[in-house]
Scaffold this motif. Structure first.
Motif, short mmCIF file in Angstrom:
data_model
loop_
_atom_site.label_atom_id
_atom_site.label_comp_id
_atom_site.label_asym_id
_atom_site.label_seq_id
_atom_site.Cartn_x
_atom_site.Cartn_y
_atom_site.Cartn_z
N GLY A 64 7.90 7.97 -32.20
CA GLY A 64 7.26 6.91 -31.42
C GLY A 64 8.25 6.19 -30.52
N ARG A 65 9.28 6.90 -30.10
CA ARG A 65 10.30 6.33 -29.23
C ARG A 65 10.32 7.10 -27.91
NH1 ARG A 65 13.92 3.26 -32.87
NH2 ARG A 65 12.49 2.85 -34.59
N SER A 66 10.92 6.50 -26.89
CA SER A 66 11.04 7.21 -25.62
C SER A 66 12.26 8.12 -25.68
CB SER A 66 11.18 6.23 -24.46
OG SER A 66 12.46 5.62 -24.48
N ILE A 67 12.23 9.17 -24.87
CA ILE A 67 13.37 10.08 -24.79
C ILE A 67 14.59 9.29 -24.32
CG2 ILE A 67 14.30 12.04 -23.50
CD1 ILE A 67 11.42 13.22 -23.54
N HIS A 68 14.41 8.43 -23.34
CA HIS A 68 15.53 7.64 -22.82
C HIS A 68 16.17 6.80 -23.93
CE1 HIS A 68 17.97 5.37 -20.01
NE2 HIS A 68 17.52 4.26 -20.56
N GLU A 69 15.35 6.16 -24.74
CA GLU A 69 15.87 5.31 -25.82
C GLU A 69 16.72 6.12 -26.80
OE1 GLU A 69 14.21 2.51 -29.47
OE2 GLU A 69 12.81 3.23 -27.96
N ILE A 70 16.26 7.31 -27.14
CA ILE A 70 17.02 8.13 -28.09
C ILE A 70 18.28 8.69 -27.45
CG2 ILE A 70 16.92 10.19 -29.55
CD1 ILE A 70 14.02 9.50 -30.11
N VAL A 71 18.21 9.06 -26.18
CA VAL A 71 19.42 9.53 -25.49
C VAL A 71 20.47 8.42 -25.46
CG1 VAL A 71 20.36 10.24 -23.25
CG2 VAL A 71 18.28 11.30 -24.11
N VAL A 72 20.06 7.19 -25.17
CA VAL A 72 21.00 6.06 -25.14
C VAL A 72 21.60 5.84 -26.53
CG1 VAL A 72 21.17 3.55 -24.85
CG2 VAL A 72 19.97 4.92 -23.16
N ALA A 73 20.79 5.98 -27.59
CA ALA A 73 21.30 5.81 -28.95
C ALA A 73 22.28 6.93 -29.32
CB ALA A 73 20.14 5.77 -29.94
N ALA A 74 21.99 8.15 -28.90
CA ALA A 74 22.83 9.30 -29.27
C ALA A 74 24.09 9.40 -28.40
CB ALA A 74 22.02 10.59 -29.17
N TYR A 75 23.98 9.01 -27.15
CA TYR A 75 25.09 9.16 -26.20
C TYR A 75 25.34 7.86 -25.46
CZ TYR A 75 24.23 14.07 -27.19
OH TYR A 75 24.06 15.27 -27.83
N PRO A 76 25.70 6.79 -26.15
CA PRO A 76 25.79 5.48 -25.49
C PRO A 76 26.87 5.40 -24.41
CG PRO A 76 26.73 5.39 -27.69
CD PRO A 76 26.06 6.73 -27.56
N ASN A 77 27.91 6.19 -24.53
CA ASN A 77 28.98 6.13 -23.53
C ASN A 77 28.71 6.97 -22.30
OD1 ASN A 77 30.36 4.48 -25.29
ND2 ASN A 77 31.44 6.19 -26.25
N ARG A 78 27.67 7.78 -22.37
CA ARG A 78 27.37 8.67 -21.24
C ARG A 78 26.16 8.23 -20.44
NH1 ARG A 78 28.31 14.79 -23.33
NH2 ARG A 78 30.46 14.52 -23.92
N VAL A 79 25.40 7.32 -20.99
CA VAL A 79 24.15 6.93 -20.35
C VAL A 79 24.14 5.43 -20.17
CG1 VAL A 79 21.64 6.91 -20.58
CG2 VAL A 79 22.94 8.82 -21.49
N SER A 80 23.72 5.02 -19.02
CA SER A 80 23.57 3.60 -18.73
C SER A 80 22.14 3.20 -19.06
CB SER A 80 23.86 3.35 -17.26
OG SER A 80 23.45 2.06 -16.90
N ASP A 81 21.97 2.00 -19.55
CA ASP A 81 20.62 1.49 -19.79
C ASP A 81 19.89 1.23 -18.48
OD1 ASP A 81 19.80 1.47 -22.40
OD2 ASP A 81 20.73 -0.46 -22.86
N GLU A 82 20.66 1.10 -17.41
CA GLU A 82 20.07 0.84 -16.10
C GLU A 82 19.61 2.16 -15.48
OE1 GLU A 82 19.62 -2.18 -14.60
OE2 GLU A 82 20.26 -2.94 -16.55
#
Length: 135
Positions: A64-82
């Motif tokens: 029940g999560r977005s793909i973006h949310e999980i990508v940010v959780a798994a790869y926080p240094n590679r993905v910007s929240d913006e």
């Protein structure tokens, strides 16, 4: 006795909380629901491994999560929240979208003809644009 310690960070704790919030009794039940081996989920939980994008695409809807949310959780240094900035489109883009839309007042035959002409005119530039994006 309450502590003021911050919650554990990293993908493992995030995934553990998400599995619990999605009401899976165990990580094994979750693994079966997403069609992956339980040992893979245990490696994600331990931080030994992070999920691939393909795995994230499978687990996001189950949690029940977005793909973006999980990508940010798994790869926080590679993905910007913006989200990346979107380049301003030419004013004709919006107008063409309205003209060619299914609910447009323009007769269907005219929409098809216009789309055909535009497709032929744009075609020579597609190769140039593909080269520019891959460079």
């Amino acid at each position: 006795m309450a502590t003021d310690a911050p919650p554990p960070s990293g993908f493992g704790p995030y995934l553990k909380e998400a599995i619990h919030a999605a009401h899976f009794p165990t990580p094994t039940h979750f693994a079966r629901a997403v069609g992956t081996d339980p040992s893979v989920v245990l490696r994600w939980l331990s931080g030994e491994q992070r999920p691939t994008i393909r795995s994230i695409e499978r687990i996001a809807p189950v949690l029940g999560r977005s793909i973006h949310e999980i990508v940010v959780a798994a790869y926080p240094n590679r993905v910007s929240d913006e989200p990346p900035p979107i380049a301003a489109a030419h004013p004709l883009v919006h107008e063409l979208g309205l003209i060619l839309a299914d609910d447009s007042p323009v007769p269907a035959a005219d929409r098809v003809a216009l789309a055909t002409v535009l497709d032929r005119m744009i075609d020579p530039y597609r190769k140039v644009l593909r080269r520019r994006r891959s460079a």
